[in-house]
Design a protein around this motif. Structure first.
Motif, PDB file in Angstrom:
ATOM      1  N   LEU A  17       0.828  -1.210   0.000  1.00 29.77           N
ATOM      2  CA  LEU A  17       0.000   0.000   0.000  1.00 29.77           C
ATOM      3  C   LEU A  17       0.859   1.255   0.000  1.00 29.77           C
ATOM      4  CD1 LEU A  17      -2.719  -1.105   2.581  1.00 29.77           C
ATOM      5  CD2 LEU A  17      -2.656  -1.469   0.101  1.00 29.77           C
ATOM      6  N   THR A  18       1.965   1.208   0.717  1.00 29.56           N
ATOM      7  CA  THR A  18       2.873   2.362   0.750  1.00 29.56           C
ATOM      8  C   THR A  18       3.425   2.641  -0.637  1.00 29.56           C
ATOM      9  OG1 THR A  18       3.476   1.914   3.048  1.00 29.56           O
ATOM     10  CG2 THR A  18       4.977   3.286   1.763  1.00 29.56           C
ATOM     11  N   PHE A  19       3.755   1.575  -1.375  1.00 31.58           N
ATOM     12  CA  PHE A  19       4.245   1.769  -2.743  1.00 31.58           C
ATOM     13  C   PHE A  19       3.199   2.473  -3.601  1.00 31.58           C
ATOM     14  CE2 PHE A  19       4.591   0.684  -7.178  1.00 31.58           C
ATOM     15  CZ  PHE A  19       5.941   0.887  -7.452  1.00 31.58           C
ATOM     16  N   LEU A  20       1.936   2.049  -3.513  1.00 29.86           N
ATOM     17  CA  LEU A  20       0.880   2.665  -4.314  1.00 29.86           C
ATOM     18  C   LEU A  20       0.676   4.126  -3.945  1.00 29.86           C
ATOM     19  CD1 LEU A  20      -1.738  -0.238  -4.401  1.00 29.86           C
ATOM     20  CD2 LEU A  20      -0.221   0.503  -6.256  1.00 29.86           C
ATOM     21  N   GLN A  21       0.823   4.441  -2.662  1.00 23.25           N
ATOM     22  CA  GLN A  21       0.718   5.830  -2.232  1.00 23.25           C
ATOM     23  C   GLN A  21       1.889   6.646  -2.764  1.00 23.25           C
ATOM     24  OE1 GLN A  21      -1.818   7.372  -0.451  1.00 23.25           O
ATOM     25  NE2 GLN A  21      -0.693   9.225  -1.007  1.00 23.25           N
ATOM     26  N   GLN A  22       3.071   6.095  -2.698  1.00 26.63           N
ATOM     27  CA  GLN A  22       4.258   6.834  -3.137  1.00 26.63           C
ATOM     28  C   GLN A  22       4.311   7.006  -4.641  1.00 26.63           C
ATOM     29  OE1 GLN A  22       7.356   4.480  -1.244  1.00 26.63           O
ATOM     30  NE2 GLN A  22       7.543   5.973   0.433  1.00 26.63           N
ATOM     31  N   VAL A  23       3.869   5.992  -5.386  1.00 28.56           N
ATOM     32  CA  VAL A  23       3.908   6.117  -6.844  1.00 28.56           C
ATOM     33  C   VAL A  23       2.923   7.190  -7.299  1.00 28.56           C
ATOM     34  CG1 VAL A  23       2.159   4.410  -7.529  1.00 28.56           C
ATOM     35  CG2 VAL A  23       4.173   4.766  -8.961  1.00 28.56           C
ATOM     36  N   ARG A  24       1.831   7.364  -6.544  1.00 27.67           N
ATOM     37  CA  ARG A  24       0.887   8.450  -6.836  1.00 27.67           C
ATOM     38  C   ARG A  24       1.551   9.814  -6.645  1.00 27.67           C
ATOM     39  NH1 ARG A  24      -4.394   8.637  -3.182  1.00 27.67           N
ATOM     40  NH2 ARG A  24      -5.065   6.953  -4.588  1.00 27.67           N
ATOM     41  N   GLN A  25       2.362   9.934  -5.605  1.00 27.40           N
ATOM     42  CA  GLN A  25       2.995  11.218  -5.286  1.00 27.40           C
ATOM     43  C   GLN A  25       4.211  11.500  -6.165  1.00 27.40           C
ATOM     44  OE1 GLN A  25       3.792  10.468  -1.152  1.00 27.40           O
ATOM     45  NE2 GLN A  25       1.734  11.058  -0.473  1.00 27.40           N
ATOM     46  N   GLU A  26       5.030  10.494  -6.382  1.00 26.55           N
ATOM     47  CA  GLU A  26       6.276  10.687  -7.128  1.00 26.55           C
ATOM     48  C   GLU A  26       6.027  10.683  -8.633  1.00 26.55           C
ATOM     49  OE1 GLU A  26       9.007  11.437  -5.687  1.00 26.55           O
ATOM     50  OE2 GLU A  26       8.458  11.015  -3.610  1.00 26.55           O
ATOM     51  N   ASN A  27       5.477   9.589  -9.121  1.00 26.48           N
ATOM     52  CA  ASN A  27       5.069   9.428 -10.521  1.00 26.48           C
ATOM     53  C   ASN A  27       6.135   9.866 -11.523  1.00 26.48           C
ATOM     54  OD1 ASN A  27       2.974   9.128 -12.791  1.00 26.48           O
ATOM     55  ND2 ASN A  27       1.851   8.658 -10.921  1.00 26.48           N
ATOM     56  N   SER A  28       7.332   9.394 -11.348  1.00 29.33           N
ATOM     57  CA  SER A  28       8.415   9.674 -12.299  1.00 29.33           C
ATOM     58  C   SER A  28       9.110   8.371 -12.648  1.00 29.33           C
ATOM     59  CB  SER A  28       9.440  10.646 -11.701  1.00 29.33           C
ATOM     60  OG  SER A  28      10.168  10.023 -10.652  1.00 29.33           O
ATOM     61  N   LYS A  29       9.680   8.313 -13.827  1.00 29.64           N
ATOM     62  CA  LYS A  29      10.384   7.114 -14.264  1.00 29.64           C
ATOM     63  C   LYS A  29      11.583   6.831 -13.365  1.00 29.64           C
ATOM     64  CE  LYS A  29      12.387   4.930 -18.355  1.00 29.64           C
ATOM     65  NZ  LYS A  29      13.557   4.370 -17.642  1.00 29.64           N
ATOM     66  N   GLU A  30      12.251   7.869 -12.953  1.00 32.57           N
ATOM     67  CA  GLU A  30      13.431   7.684 -12.115  1.00 32.57           C
ATOM     68  C   GLU A  30      13.048   7.027 -10.777  1.00 32.57           C
ATOM     69  OE1 GLU A  30      14.012  10.500 -15.213  1.00 32.57           O
ATOM     70  OE2 GLU A  30      12.545  10.540 -13.559  1.00 32.57           O
ATOM     71  N   TRP A  31      11.976   7.527 -10.155  1.00 34.66           N
ATOM     72  CA  TRP A  31      11.541   6.956  -8.884  1.00 34.66           C
ATOM     73  C   TRP A  31      11.097   5.512  -9.076  1.00 34.66           C
ATOM     74  CZ3 TRP A  31       7.332   4.562  -6.856  1.00 34.66           C
ATOM     75  CH2 TRP A  31       7.307   4.423  -5.465  1.00 34.66           C
ATOM     76  N   PHE A  32      10.319   5.248 -10.127  1.00 33.73           N
ATOM     77  CA  PHE A  32       9.830   3.891 -10.349  1.00 33.73           C
ATOM     78  C   PHE A  32      10.982   2.923 -10.599  1.00 33.73           C
ATOM     79  CE2 PHE A  32       8.299   0.406 -13.015  1.00 33.73           C
ATOM     80  CZ  PHE A  32       7.271  -0.084 -12.220  1.00 33.73           C
ATOM     81  N   ASP A  33      11.934   3.316 -11.419  1.00 29.94           N
ATOM     82  CA  ASP A  33      13.074   2.435 -11.691  1.00 29.94           C
ATOM     83  C   ASP A  33      13.833   2.110 -10.398  1.00 29.94           C
ATOM     84  OD1 ASP A  33      12.430   2.401 -14.345  1.00 29.94           O
ATOM     85  OD2 ASP A  33      13.953   3.860 -14.954  1.00 29.94           O
ATOM     86  N   ASP A  34      13.975   3.096  -9.532  1.00 28.75           N
ATOM     87  CA  ASP A  34      14.684   2.873  -8.268  1.00 28.75           C
ATOM     88  C   ASP A  34      13.917   1.943  -7.332  1.00 28.75           C
ATOM     89  OD1 ASP A  34      16.744   4.522  -9.075  1.00 28.75           O
ATOM     90  OD2 ASP A  34      16.023   6.283  -7.970  1.00 28.75           O
ATOM     91  N   ASN A  35      12.589   1.897  -7.494  1.00 28.21           N
ATOM     92  CA  ASN A  35      11.745   1.107  -6.595  1.00 28.21           C
ATOM     93  C   ASN A  35      11.078  -0.070  -7.292  1.00 28.21           C
ATOM     94  OD1 ASN A  35      11.460   2.768  -3.836  1.00 28.21           O
ATOM     95  ND2 ASN A  35      11.595   4.215  -5.538  1.00 28.21           N
ATOM     96  N   ARG A  36      11.555  -0.424  -8.448  1.00 32.31           N
ATOM     97  CA  ARG A  36      10.956  -1.502  -9.237  1.00 32.31           C
ATOM     98  C   ARG A  36      10.930  -2.832  -8.461  1.00 32.31           C
ATOM     99  NH1 ARG A  36       9.476  -2.520 -14.688  1.00 32.31           N
ATOM    100  NH2 ARG A  36       8.501  -4.560 -14.621  1.00 32.31           N
ATOM    101  N   ALA A  37      11.973  -3.107  -7.709  1.00 34.66           N
ATOM    102  CA  ALA A  37      12.028  -4.364  -6.962  1.00 34.66           C
ATOM    103  C   ALA A  37      10.907  -4.447  -5.923  1.00 34.66           C
ATOM    104  CB  ALA A  37      13.388  -4.516  -6.282  1.00 34.66           C
ATOM    105  N   ILE A  38      10.579  -3.309  -5.300  1.00 40.99           N
ATOM    106  CA  ILE A  38       9.488  -3.290  -4.319  1.00 40.99           C
ATOM    107  C   ILE A  38       8.160  -3.592  -5.015  1.00 40.99           C
ATOM    108  CG2 ILE A  38       8.230  -1.858  -2.660  1.00 40.99           C
ATOM    109  CD1 ILE A  38      10.816  -0.318  -2.194  1.00 40.99           C
TER     110      ILE A  38
END
Length: 248
Positions: free
Chosen positions: A13-34
């Motif tokens: 759930l934290t990932f879904l909340q953070q991806v809503r806030q960050e929403n950038s390719k750089e952030w997603f690539d860094d957190n892809r494993a999560i």
């Protein structure tokens, strides 16, 4: 290899909340494993476990636990949308028959977001032709439909945009609420997020999906009507063969 669903986690759930806030390719690539470990993996396990319930409902369901098959993509197609967010902050699974125009056919679904989850059965976006066939069945056999529709209670409610003006005058309210929809789904939405963290979620969803099986059979009857010839279409729903009306 099939795996057993043991639950989602707060990290999901934290990932879904953070991806809503960050929403950038750089952030997603860094957190892809999560994303892979806390969302994709448990969703795949959930599909595997639920397939044991879903195949007896319809042995033509797509049950491969893969992105684009039963699992949603996190990347959004923004070409025709005013919302240019790159990533979704929800994830869902579906059980449906494989077809190109699946949005116009009945679909079972389960979806989670950062602060809600929901599941049910219905159309993603039914066409006017599909809805008119559906309304025809209500006109032809209203009591049979209402008897079937009792399968929603007490778990599910009817959702979907309605026309501002009634399409038929003096129609009983219990029929009108279905008849006047532009598209619809029977669903339940919950915010008890701890329920997602347990393997018992499989039982909850399986029981709900089986509860809605009469509605699924009814809507698959609509799919059969779409394949009728013009001459056959002149007949009413009440004269349509029951074997085709509720085909598996």
């Amino acid at each position: 290899m099939m795996t057993t669903f043991t639950g989602f986690s707060q990290q999901s759930l934290t990932f879904l909340q953070q991806v809503r806030q960050e929403n950038s390719k750089e952030w997603f690539d860094d957190n892809r494993a999560i994303y892979d470990e806390t969302l994709v993996a448990p969703f795949r396990a959930l599909v595997d476990d639920l397939s044991l319930t879903m195949l007896p409902i319809d042995d033509q369901f797509e049950i491969r636990p893969a992105i684009g098959k039963t699992l949603s993509r996190i990347h959004r197609d923004t070409r025709f949308s005013h919302d240019k967010s790159r990533y979704r902050s929800q994830m869902w699974l579906t059980f449906k028959r494989p077809r190109k125009d699946w949005t116009d056919a009945p679909v079972y679904f389960f979806e989670i977001g950062p602060d809600f989850w929901r599941y049910g059965l219905g159309y993603y976006s039914a066409t006017r032709d599909t809805m008119e066939l559906f309304r025809q069945t209500l006109r032809d056999s209203p009591q049979a439909f209402l008897a079937m529709a009792t399968c929603l209670a007490p778990t599910f409610t009817l959702e979907g945009e309605s026309y501002k003006r009634p399409l038929l005058k003096d129609q009983p309210a219990e029929l009108a609420t279905w008849y006047n929809r532009k598209s619809f789904a029977a669903m339940t939405t919950r915010q008890d997020m701890d329920a997602l963290f347990s393997a018992d979620l499989v039982t909850t969803l399986a029981q709900g999906f089986r509860q809605l099986e009469p509605l699924y059979r009814y809507l698959m009857g609509i799919e059969s009507m779409k394949r009728l010839t013009p001459e056959q279409e002149e007949g009413s729903w009440s004269s349509f063969p029951a074997s085709a009306r509720f085909e598996r």
